[in-house]
Design a protein around this motif. Structure first.
Motif, short mmCIF file in Angstrom:
data_model
loop_
_atom_site.label_atom_id
_atom_site.label_comp_id
_atom_site.label_asym_id
_atom_site.label_seq_id
_atom_site.Cartn_x
_atom_site.Cartn_y
_atom_site.Cartn_z
N THR A 43 0.87 -1.17 0.00
CA THR A 43 0.00 0.00 0.00
C THR A 43 0.91 1.23 0.00
OG1 THR A 43 -1.53 -1.26 1.35
CG2 THR A 43 -1.92 1.12 1.19
N ALA A 44 0.61 2.17 -0.88
CA ALA A 44 1.42 3.38 -0.94
C ALA A 44 1.18 4.19 0.33
CB ALA A 44 1.05 4.20 -2.16
N VAL A 45 2.25 4.69 0.90
CA VAL A 45 2.09 5.49 2.13
C VAL A 45 2.62 6.90 1.92
CG1 VAL A 45 2.04 3.57 3.76
CG2 VAL A 45 4.23 4.53 3.08
N GLY A 46 3.21 7.16 0.78
CA GLY A 46 3.71 8.51 0.53
C GLY A 46 4.37 8.54 -0.82
N GLU A 47 4.98 9.67 -1.15
CA GLU A 47 5.67 9.83 -2.43
C GLU A 47 6.84 8.87 -2.47
OE1 GLU A 47 5.91 11.29 -6.13
OE2 GLU A 47 4.39 11.82 -4.65
N GLY A 48 6.81 7.89 -3.37
CA GLY A 48 7.93 6.98 -3.54
C GLY A 48 8.13 6.02 -2.39
N ILE A 49 7.09 5.83 -1.61
CA ILE A 49 7.26 4.88 -0.51
C ILE A 49 5.97 4.08 -0.28
CG2 ILE A 49 6.70 6.54 1.33
CD1 ILE A 49 9.59 4.74 2.23
N GLY A 61 8.68 3.73 -12.05
CA GLY A 61 7.43 3.11 -12.45
C GLY A 61 6.25 4.03 -12.39
N ALA A 62 5.07 3.43 -12.34
CA ALA A 62 3.82 4.18 -12.40
C ALA A 62 3.68 5.06 -11.16
CB ALA A 62 2.65 3.20 -12.46
N PRO A 63 3.05 6.23 -11.33
CA PRO A 63 2.82 7.09 -10.15
C PRO A 63 1.89 6.39 -9.17
CG PRO A 63 1.63 7.90 -12.08
CD PRO A 63 2.50 6.79 -12.56
N VAL A 64 2.16 6.61 -7.89
CA VAL A 64 1.31 5.95 -6.88
C VAL A 64 0.55 7.02 -6.13
CG1 VAL A 64 2.91 4.03 -6.64
CG2 VAL A 64 3.13 6.00 -5.13
N SER A 65 -0.61 6.64 -5.63
CA SER A 65 -1.34 7.59 -4.81
C SER A 65 -1.49 7.00 -3.41
CB SER A 65 -2.70 7.92 -5.43
OG SER A 65 -3.27 6.74 -5.96
N THR A 66 -1.25 7.84 -2.45
CA THR A 66 -1.20 7.44 -1.05
C THR A 66 -2.47 6.71 -0.65
OG1 THR A 66 0.06 9.44 -0.74
CG2 THR A 66 -0.67 8.31 1.26
N ASN A 67 -2.26 5.66 0.14
CA ASN A 67 -3.34 4.83 0.68
C ASN A 67 -4.00 3.92 -0.34
OD1 ASN A 67 -2.97 5.70 3.28
ND2 ASN A 67 -4.36 7.46 3.02
N HIS A 68 -3.44 3.86 -1.57
CA HIS A 68 -3.97 2.92 -2.54
C HIS A 68 -3.02 1.74 -2.66
CE1 HIS A 68 -6.71 6.12 -3.61
NE2 HIS A 68 -7.40 5.22 -4.31
N PRO A 69 -3.58 0.56 -2.96
CA PRO A 69 -2.71 -0.61 -3.13
C PRO A 69 -1.83 -0.43 -4.36
CG PRO A 69 -4.97 -1.15 -3.70
CD PRO A 69 -4.99 0.22 -3.10
#
Lengths: 371, 267, 275
Positions: free
Chosen positions: A252-258, A272-280
């Motif tokens: 689960t994304a918890v922040g920018e790049g983490i 890789g793909a951009p992640v959004s916080t709190n999303h799997p």
């Protein structure tokens, strides 16, 4: 990598091509594809993914339901196969069984009504090129599979088609012969500079031969890139799994790049793909990037990911050894090392730490059509 | 356990009986024709089995009496013409049917095979009335045409099965290499179909050579084929010369069957 | 799959056959139908006289009785023979196939003549039983002779579709039967026989329809009372010289065959033969 600039006219241009059969079966979803002159493009995908359908559309054996096919700048969508000036190599060779090797290779020249002298000259040259000059009077059935496929290659290059299509050409050969033929086809491609579209379901073959790989899944192009890019920068879980071995971590994304494993351990994402916080988010780590370290010696450096785990098993596959490790969130991760004495030190049950560079951690797009 | 054994014995016994019955069937199929062969070497004009003494007298009659021989030649001519016509028309049709798809294809297949489903006597009467109005009397053409009609379905079936078993990619490869549809047919399909074509030609020949009813209805005076002559002769007397003719016909059909089997096997 | 251009040109290859069949098959059939209803003017008189003629009624019954009884007996041979062939190794099956194929391709005249030699008053059977003092049996020029001849012709004709359906459904018939051992008989009646029924039905109807048009067998092996429809057509064409009657009988024979062929189509049995 001999990539030509894309400014010139593409050898093949597919625009909005789709194939649908009766009953709404979608063999090929709407797609565009350009192939540059001299390029070696592999169409890669599991069987039924649409790659052979696409090849047949380009060859003119299957009419597309929509879209247009341009070869060397002219629209050939309505032209029969015979008028497209293509070459094609089939998995089962498709040699003319009642004609000698010489006559097989001469066939395309005869239908083009060349003079007998020119035919003889050209046929001799290409048979020389595929090292079959000695067998020209034999019948196809008297040759081995590899030799038959070389005849079929010779038969293609003898009339210098603008494009050669290959449909799983090495699928019927055993592993050793396949590797030999792979380098032979590469050599011909380098020598002649022909444009080649190569259908295969074998990822190693695609990786080792192509300038560019077009990856198919369920009638769509899911990614196209150079072999290195496709290997290191796959976009989706499908692409990551289809090429090479991969560890896919569910986080689960918890922040920018983490991101964070279910067990709470943090993972730094390199690309890789951009992640959004709190999303799997699914993360890819190639097995060969994963190091096994003793718990106490594990590095905690910036830019390194480290998770705890326990060795389950180790398997020697020759020059590499695969270790299977259960990590804290319960999933099994594979780590690959070169086979050395030292690599055998890990015993099943041993508690260890896995480390890998954050740069080797890639966030993947969720698959739209996961099965 | 004992029950199982009993059932097993019972089953074995039944299967022995079934096998014996099958062999009786094979014998029933083959023996009558084999009986003719010794009869044809009979020296007397009476039919007796076994023949008293060996002689070639019946064959002499066949080969030296001009009317038997001329009927035989006529049959040969008609059968060869039939084989050529039926193969040309039938093989091209089979190719067209196998390599195309168009609306109504199924109906066309049924139409082309329908002469096989209609009683020959109906076809024979039709040709008789038809050619009587057209005025073709005194020629072998009506017989050839009728025999071709009967042989075409056989040719189509044989050639279609050969086409189905052919590697499709070979034709595709030829096409991609630049061969026109006709060049593909001429230089690829036809040579690959060679054994199928020879087999269907041989069968077409045999169908014509043995055919009685159409030849009997349509053939006029001076145009009685070997089967027609044989048929009218048998109706009046069981002459031993017939045994010689029958033996020769049996050798012909057996020879063709064996030849076809060899040709198809070699492929 | 071929390009559209290829599909169109391939269709032209069917044209010669279509033309030939139309000119040489449909036109003559039309002239038979025409002849049956045209006698200077349109009339169905000949149908009335044929259908009410006692000779025709007798011949129609003859045809049906001879066809169905011969087909039934032929099936009693053909099924066990096909089953026996299905159980053999492909090599032995090919050999047995020759045994069946050669009589199939032998002239009907040769076969009839052979049976005349065997069944006749001085034939092989009667001569043999004569040695034992048994009086000669009437085996030829009667119903018995016709049926024996018809059966002989029908057996190979029926074996092929049955063998096809046996092999199509169970290519390992031989091996399975061996492994099953004691269950053999049960498996045959519970599995093999029911599964092969479509093939049996197809071959039965096809053979019966085929027999409706038989001509040579009845005229050589039968007596005067064993005429079949085809013989009646010949009788009116050549001896009585009444083409109206001949054509009418031919049309009725054609209808009889068509009805049974459609029946066969209804049972979808024809499709098993196509394979």
């Amino acid at each position: 990598m001999q990539r030509t600039t894309l400014t010139q006219e593409p050898m093949v241009r597919l625009t909005g091509v789709a194939k649908r059969y009766g009953g709404g079966v979608v063999a090929l979803d709407t797609l565009d594809l350009d192939v540059t002159k001299g390029e070696f493009v592999a169409l890669l995908g599991p069987s039924g993914s649409g790659k052979t359908t696409l090849l047949n559309i380009i060859a003119g054996m299957t009419p597309p339901s929509w879209g247009s096919v341009h070869i060397a700048g002219s629209d050939v969508t309505q032209l029969p196969p015979s008028k497209r000036n293509l070459g094609m190599v089939f998995q089962n060779y498709a040699l003319l069984p009642h004609m000698s090797v010489y006559e097989n290779v001469a066939f395309p020249l005869r239908v083009r009504k060349l003079a007998e002298k020119d035919i003889a000259e050209k046929v001799e040259t290409v048979l020389e090129l595929v090292q079959l000059a000695h067998a020209k009077q034999r019948l196809p059935r008297e040759l081995s599979g590899g030799q038959q496929q070389r005849v079929s290659l010779a038969r293609c290059i003898v009339y210098d088609p603008s494009l050669i299509l290959m449909d799983e050409p090495l699928g019927a050969l055993d592993k050793k012969l396949r590797e030999q033929m792979q380098s032979e086809i590469k050599r011909l491609h380098r020598t002649l500079g022909t444009t080649i579209l190569y259908v295969t379901h074998d990822q190693e073959e695609a990786l080792s031969m192509a300038d560019r790989i077009v990856l198919f899944h369920q009638g769509r192009i899911v990614q196209q890139a150079t072999p290195a890019d496709l290997y290191f920068k796959p976009r989706s879980v499908f692409a990551a799994n289809f090429l090479g071995a991969s560890n896919i971590l569910s986080t689960t994304a918890v922040g920018e790049g983490i991101a964070q494993l279910k067990s709470g351990e943090p993972i730094q994402i390199g690309s890789g793909a951009p992640v959004s916080t709190n999303h799997p988010v699914k993360l890819l780590v190639r097995p060969e990037c994963v190091r096994i370290e003793r718990r106490e010696a594990a590095s905690r450096a910036q830019g390194t990911n480290s998770v705890s785990g326990r060795i389950v098993s180790s398997t020697i596959l020759g020059n590499v050894t695969n270790h299977h490790i259960v990590i804290a969130d319960g999933h099994t991760v594979m780590a690959q090392e070169l086979t050395r004495r030292a690599a055998q030190d890990w015993a099943p049950g041993e508690e260890i730490n896995l480390t890998w560079a954050a740069a080797d951690t890639r966030a993947l797009e969720p698959d739209e059509m996961e099965v | 356990m004992r029950e199982t054994a009993a059932t097993a014995n019972h089953a074995t016994w039944v299967s022995h009986c079934a096998n014996a019955w099958a062999w009786f069937g094979y014998a029933f199929l083959v023996l009558p024709t084999l009986v003719i062969i010794p009869m044809s070497f009979n020296s007397t004009d009476e039919l007796a089995f076994p023949p008293d003494s060996f002689s070639l007298r019946q064959y002499e009659t066949f080969f030296l009496k001009s009317d038997w021989l001329s009927s035989t030649f006529l049959s040969f001519k008609i059968a060869i013409a039939t084989a050529v016509l039926a193969v040309v028309i039938g093989v091209t049709a089979a190719y067209g049917l196998a390599r195309s798809s168009f609306p109504g294809r199924g109906a066309i297949v049924l139409f082309l095979l329908s002469p096989m489903l209609v009683p020959v006597v109906v076809v024979a009467l039709g040709l008789y009335l038809y050619f009587a109005t057209l005025g073709f009397s005194g020629s072998a053409l009506p017989i050839i045409v009728g025999h071709t009609l009967v042989a075409i379905p056989f040719v189509i079936i044989t050639a279609s099965s050969a086409l189905r078993h052919m590697e499709r990619n070979i034709e595709a490869a030829a096409m991609i290499m630049g061969a026109s549809p006709f060049q593909v047919f001429r230089k690829v399909t036809l040579p690959l179909l060679k054994s199928g074509i020879i087999a269907s030609a041989l069968f077409a020949f045999l169908i014509s050579f043995d055919e009685v009813i159409i030849a009997y209805f349509v053939g006029r005076a001076g145009f009685s084929t070997l089967p027609v002559k044989m048929f009218s002769t048998i109706q009046w007397e069981i002459s031993p010369v017939i045994a010689a003719v029958a033996t020769l016909l049996t050798i012909l059909s057996t020879g063709i069957c064996v030849l076809v089997t060899i040709i198809m096997d070699r492929k | 799959m071929f390009a559209r251009t290829g599909q169109q040109s391939a269709a032209f290859y069917v044209l010669p056959a279509l033309l030939f069949t139309a000119v040489v098959f449909i036109a003559p059939l039309a002239s038979v139908i025409g002849q049956s209803v045209w006698n200077g003017q349109f009339t169905i008189h000949s149908y009335q006289s044929v259908l009410s003629s006692s000779l025709f009624q007798k011949v129609l019954v003859n045809t049906l009785v001879i066809s169905f009884s011969s087909t039934f007996v032929a099936l009693l041979f053909a099924y066990p023979m096909a089953y026996h062939m299905a159980k053999q190794t492909p090599r032995r099956r090919a050999l047995l196939m020759m045994i069946v194929l050669i009589p199939f391709w032998t002239s009907i005249l040769v076969k009839s003549y052979a049976l005349m030699i065997i069944l006749g008053r001085n034939g092989i059977i009667n001569t043999t039983i004569g040695y034992f003092g048994i009086p000669a049996l009437p085996l030829l020029f009667n119903r018995f002779g016709v049926i024996v001849g018809t059966i002989h012709t029908l057996i190979p004709f029926m074996i092929f579709p049955i063998l096809n359906s046996l092999l199509a459904r169970d290519p390992d018939l031989g091996r399975a039967a061996q492994i099953m051992g004691a269950g053999k008989l049960r498996i045959f009646f519970k599995v093999t026989l029911p599964l092969s029924m479509p093939g049996v039905a197809a071959s039965f109807l096809l053979a019966a329809v085929h027999t409706f048009g038989f001509y040579v067998t009845a005229s050589l092996l039968g007596g005067r009372g064993d005429l079949m429809m085809a013989n009646l057509v010949d009788l009116y064409t050549r001896e009585i010289l009444d083409w109206n009657m001949a054509a009418t009988i031919a049309v009725l024979l054609f209808i009889l065959c068509a009805v049974f062929t459609l029946l066969m189509g209804r049972t979808r049995a024809l499709s098993t033969l196509a394979g």
